[in-house]
Scaffold this motif. Structure first.
Motif, PDB file in Angstrom:
ATOM      1  N   SER A  76      -6.876   0.536 -13.411  1.00  0.00           N
ATOM      2  CA  SER A  76      -7.568  -0.573 -12.753  1.00  0.00           C
ATOM      3  C   SER A  76      -6.633  -1.772 -12.601  1.00  0.00           C
ATOM      4  O   SER A  76      -6.989  -2.757 -11.974  1.00  0.00           O
ATOM      5  N   SER A  77      -5.436  -1.699 -13.161  1.00  0.00           N
ATOM      6  CA  SER A  77      -4.484  -2.783 -12.928  1.00  0.00           C
ATOM      7  C   SER A  77      -3.439  -2.316 -11.905  1.00  0.00           C
ATOM      8  O   SER A  77      -3.354  -1.133 -11.591  1.00  0.00           O
ATOM      9  N   LEU A  78      -2.683  -3.274 -11.397  1.00  0.00           N
ATOM     10  CA  LEU A  78      -1.743  -2.948 -10.334  1.00  0.00           C
ATOM     11  C   LEU A  78      -0.659  -2.008 -10.857  1.00  0.00           C
ATOM     12  O   LEU A  78      -0.003  -2.272 -11.852  1.00  0.00           O
ATOM     13  N   GLU A  79      -0.487  -0.890 -10.158  1.00  0.00           N
ATOM     14  CA  GLU A  79       0.468   0.123 -10.581  1.00  0.00           C
ATOM     15  C   GLU A  79       1.505   0.268  -9.478  1.00  0.00           C
ATOM     16  O   GLU A  79       1.150   0.386  -8.308  1.00  0.00           O
ATOM     17  N   VAL A  80       2.782   0.250  -9.852  1.00  0.00           N
ATOM     18  CA  VAL A  80       3.860   0.390  -8.877  1.00  0.00           C
ATOM     19  C   VAL A  80       4.432   1.792  -8.969  1.00  0.00           C
ATOM     20  O   VAL A  80       4.766   2.269 -10.046  1.00  0.00           O
ATOM     21  N   LEU A  81       4.495   2.442  -7.810  1.00  0.00           N
ATOM     22  CA  LEU A  81       5.013   3.805  -7.736  1.00  0.00           C
ATOM     23  C   LEU A  81       6.515   3.791  -7.586  1.00  0.00           C
ATOM     24  O   LEU A  81       7.047   4.206  -6.569  1.00  0.00           O
ATOM     25  N   LEU A 101       0.819  -1.219   0.000  1.00  0.00           N
ATOM     26  CA  LEU A 101       0.000   0.000   0.000  1.00  0.00           C
ATOM     27  C   LEU A 101       0.848   1.262   0.000  1.00  0.00           C
ATOM     28  O   LEU A 101       0.360   2.348  -0.319  1.00  0.00           O
ATOM     29  N   THR A 102       2.125   1.129   0.384  1.00  0.00           N
ATOM     30  CA  THR A 102       2.963   2.324   0.390  1.00  0.00           C
ATOM     31  C   THR A 102       3.636   2.574  -0.948  1.00  0.00           C
ATOM     32  O   THR A 102       4.219   3.622  -1.145  1.00  0.00           O
ATOM     33  N   TYR A 103       3.603   1.609  -1.860  1.00  0.00           N
ATOM     34  CA  TYR A 103       4.245   1.877  -3.158  1.00  0.00           C
ATOM     35  C   TYR A 103       3.460   1.341  -4.346  1.00  0.00           C
ATOM     36  O   TYR A 103       4.009   1.266  -5.447  1.00  0.00           O
ATOM     37  N   THR A 104       2.193   0.943  -4.138  1.00  0.00           N
ATOM     38  CA  THR A 104       1.339   0.517  -5.252  1.00  0.00           C
ATOM     39  C   THR A 104      -0.082   1.024  -5.018  1.00  0.00           C
ATOM     40  O   THR A 104      -0.409   1.548  -3.953  1.00  0.00           O
ATOM     41  N   VAL A 126      -4.501  -1.051  -2.801  1.00  0.00           N
ATOM     42  CA  VAL A 126      -5.684  -0.833  -1.976  1.00  0.00           C
ATOM     43  C   VAL A 126      -6.952  -0.803  -2.829  1.00  0.00           C
ATOM     44  O   VAL A 126      -8.049  -1.081  -2.346  1.00  0.00           O
ATOM     45  N   SER A 127      -6.795  -0.516  -4.118  1.00  0.00           N
ATOM     46  CA  SER A 127      -7.972  -0.456  -4.996  1.00  0.00           C
ATOM     47  C   SER A 127      -8.725  -1.779  -5.008  1.00  0.00           C
ATOM     48  O   SER A 127      -9.931  -1.812  -5.230  1.00  0.00           O
ATOM     49  N   GLY A 128      -8.009  -2.877  -4.758  1.00  0.00           N
ATOM     50  CA  GLY A 128      -8.657  -4.183  -4.744  1.00  0.00           C
ATOM     51  C   GLY A 128      -9.644  -4.361  -3.609  1.00  0.00           C
ATOM     52  O   GLY A 128     -10.470  -5.276  -3.635  1.00  0.00           O
ATOM     53  N   LEU A 152       0.441  11.499  -4.716  1.00  0.00           N
ATOM     54  CA  LEU A 152       0.891  10.312  -5.450  1.00  0.00           C
ATOM     55  C   LEU A 152       0.294  10.236  -6.853  1.00  0.00           C
ATOM     56  O   LEU A 152       0.748   9.447  -7.682  1.00  0.00           O
ATOM     57  N   ASN A 153      -0.760  11.033  -7.088  1.00  0.00           N
ATOM     58  CA  ASN A 153      -1.399  11.036  -8.412  1.00  0.00           C
ATOM     59  C   ASN A 153      -1.891   9.659  -8.851  1.00  0.00           C
ATOM     60  O   ASN A 153      -1.774   9.284 -10.010  1.00  0.00           O
ATOM     61  N   LEU A 154      -2.434   8.911  -7.903  1.00  0.00           N
ATOM     62  CA  LEU A 154      -2.981   7.590  -8.235  1.00  0.00           C
ATOM     63  C   LEU A 154      -4.473   7.653  -8.518  1.00  0.00           C
ATOM     64  O   LEU A 154      -5.025   6.745  -9.125  1.00  0.00           O
ATOM     65  N   ILE A 155      -5.148   8.690  -8.006  1.00  0.00           N
ATOM     66  CA  ILE A 155      -6.611   8.748  -8.105  1.00  0.00           C
ATOM     67  C   ILE A 155      -7.036  10.081  -8.706  1.00  0.00           C
ATOM     68  O   ILE A 155      -6.259  11.029  -8.772  1.00  0.00           O
ATOM     69  N   HIS A 156      -8.271  10.127  -9.162  1.00  0.00           N
ATOM     70  CA  HIS A 156      -8.820  11.382  -9.681  1.00  0.00           C
ATOM     71  C   HIS A 156     -10.247  11.546  -9.157  1.00  0.00           C
ATOM     72  O   HIS A 156     -10.927  10.559  -8.838  1.00  0.00           O
ATOM     73  N   GLU A 157     -10.680  12.793  -9.094  1.00  0.00           N
ATOM     74  CA  GLU A 157     -12.062  13.090  -8.711  1.00  0.00           C
ATOM     75  C   GLU A 157     -13.027  12.643  -9.801  1.00  0.00           C
ATOM     76  O   GLU A 157     -12.718  12.765 -10.985  1.00  0.00           O
ATOM     77  N   THR A 158     -14.176  12.127  -9.409  1.00  0.00           N
ATOM     78  CA  THR A 158     -15.239  11.857 -10.391  1.00  0.00           C
ATOM     79  C   THR A 158     -16.295  12.958 -10.215  1.00  0.00           C
ATOM     80  O   THR A 158     -16.258  13.712  -9.239  1.00  0.00           O
ATOM     81  N   PRO A 159     -17.247  13.070 -11.156  1.00  0.00           N
ATOM     82  CA  PRO A 159     -18.287  14.080 -10.994  1.00  0.00           C
ATOM     83  C   PRO A 159     -19.283  13.719  -9.895  1.00  0.00           C
ATOM     84  O   PRO A 159     -20.135  14.539  -9.530  1.00  0.00           O
ATOM     85  N   ASP A 160     -19.182  12.515  -9.346  1.00  0.00           N
ATOM     86  CA  ASP A 160     -20.210  12.028  -8.429  1.00  0.00           C
ATOM     87  C   ASP A 160     -19.893  12.344  -6.975  1.00  0.00           C
ATOM     88  O   ASP A 160     -18.748  12.543  -6.598  1.00  0.00           O
ATOM     89  N   THR A 161     -20.943  12.342  -6.175  1.00  0.00           N
ATOM     90  CA  THR A 161     -20.772  12.538  -4.732  1.00  0.00           C
ATOM     91  C   THR A 161     -21.522  11.442  -3.989  1.00  0.00           C
ATOM     92  O   THR A 161     -22.344  10.714  -4.554  1.00  0.00           O
ATOM     93  N   TRP A 162     -21.235  11.354  -2.715  1.00  0.00           N
ATOM     94  CA  TRP A 162     -21.814  10.317  -1.889  1.00  0.00           C
ATOM     95  C   TRP A 162     -22.278  10.969  -0.601  1.00  0.00           C
ATOM     96  O   TRP A 162     -21.565  11.789  -0.012  1.00  0.00           O
ATOM     97  N   ARG A 163     -23.510  10.676  -0.185  1.00  0.00           N
ATOM     98  CA  ARG A 163     -24.056  11.314   1.004  1.00  0.00           C
ATOM     99  C   ARG A 163     -24.262  10.269   2.083  1.00  0.00           C
ATOM    100  O   ARG A 163     -24.900   9.245   1.859  1.00  0.00           O
ATOM    101  N   ASP A 164     -23.689  10.514   3.226  1.00  0.00           N
ATOM    102  CA  ASP A 164     -23.799   9.573   4.343  1.00  0.00           C
ATOM    103  C   ASP A 164     -24.588  10.264   5.452  1.00  0.00           C
ATOM    104  O   ASP A 164     -24.027  11.039   6.221  1.00  0.00           O
TER     105      ASP A 164
END
Lengths: 225, 225
Positions: free
Chosen positions: A215-220, A146-149, A152-154, A189-201
């Motif tokens: 969506s595949s395993l990426e090594v930083l 989790l510190t270099y890939t 966690v997406s899995g 880390l630039n691994l993720i991006h914002e989507t237009p969607d939101t989630w309300r809890d």
């Protein structure tokens, strides 16, 4: 020693450490042993690997039969973990186990799984063989990854809030993280991006949903140029 | 399939990928096969793992016998690499190989090693079995480790110049790196420190000698807090 005939190999077994996230808990898939040794105790899903099958072929067949989980289709990610070979790890005789570690989004165990169950890694039952130490090893490997890939997406849905992301990290690492530092460091880390969607809890204001870039395993890996 | 008795396990073998640095070349230790299959071809040092020995015990005994190299004392670093299990990888029948990867400072092969030799990884002879792909896998693993650990220290003398460090990285990665970027990026990792000593290479002005802060394997994991 040179081995003159007849050469006698150890027994070869395969075992799977399959993690999922349930609420804020990291859970691992176990099966209850129906026969000795360790009858009635819990163990990683696994079994014998006979001549003619690769380790992942044998494991896929065994895990499907014992738990209903299909390694080919139910997991986000699986990799060979380590080969455990302590001579005395199986009371029946020397057995070498090739283990795999996988991550799945929440799985509903089906009818073929009356002796299979997910347990939180911090509240495991008595475990057969050396399976407690195999699970510890797998959790440490996953925490390191989790510190270099993006591994966690899995464990997450395709879209998730930063709180859910942090919860996944905390569940794997087994400790709480500072929210502000976590967000700041993770976003660089630039691994993720914002989507237009939101989630309300409940009563909270809506939270932005994010997705992994790949969506595949990426090594930083650090580049040196 | 369930395995009814008699259960027949595959053959279990062990193989070692031992790297050293020679000049600006990454080299790997090979042995020449004295019997069929692949008689006269080169292979990783390895052999059978019989019941009663762990993989590293069996491998240590075999590598010492075939090459004179002592895994316990001659290596800076060794770890389990991967278990290769393609059913057809050995023409004699299904053999599963547990492999290890090690790094050594320059080794002088002794008299017990008339069939052992280090070869540059970019000029390998014809290799038996799937050993060419095992070496490729090991080199990729080592290159990846160099981006998040101090594993390169296993290939270098205890004190080294920044040029020697860069040469080691280039040898493992198989390509040249920009000197200025490499130095700048590497020094920010805080893995090494300057020593009071210098090294003089012919007509050049003396170069500072550096040493790793830790002599054991250190992982540069990102912290999230």
């Amino acid at each position: 020693m040179k081995y003159s005939s007849p050469y006698v190999p150890p027994t070869l077994t395969v075992d799977a450490v399959i993690f999922q996230l349930h609420g804020d808990k990291l859970e691992v898939l176990l099966t209850q042993r129906e026969s000795d040794p360790f009858k009635g105790e819990w163990a990683l899903p696994g079994g014998y690997n006979a001549v003619g099958s690769t380790t992942i072929e044998a494991l896929t067949e065994i895990v499907l039969r014992k738990t209903g989980v299909d390694l080919d289709n139910d997991l986000a990610y699986i990799e060979q973990l380590y080969t455990f070979d302590t001579v005395a790890r199986d009371p029946r005789g020397h057995a070498v186990s090739v283990t795999y570690m996988g991550c799945s989004r929440a799985i509903t165990l089906g009818t073929g799984s009356q002796h299979a169950e997910f347990f939180p890694v911090d509240r495991l039952p008595n475990l057969a063989y050396d399976h407690a130490s195999i699970i510890t090893y797998a959790q440490e490997r996953l925490a390191a990854k989790l510190t270099y890939t993006n591994a966690v997406s899995g464990l997450l849905d395709k879209k998730f809030t930063l709180s859910q992301l942090q919860t996944a990290y905390e569940a794997v690492m087994g400790r709480l993280l500072d929210k502000r530092n976590f967000r700041k460091k993770f976003l660089t880390l630039n691994l993720i991006h914002e989507t237009p969607d939101t989630w309300r809890d409940g009563a909270h204001r809506p939270a932005k949903l994010y997705a992994f870039n790949s969506s595949s395993l990426e090594v930083l890996s650090r580049s040196f140029d």
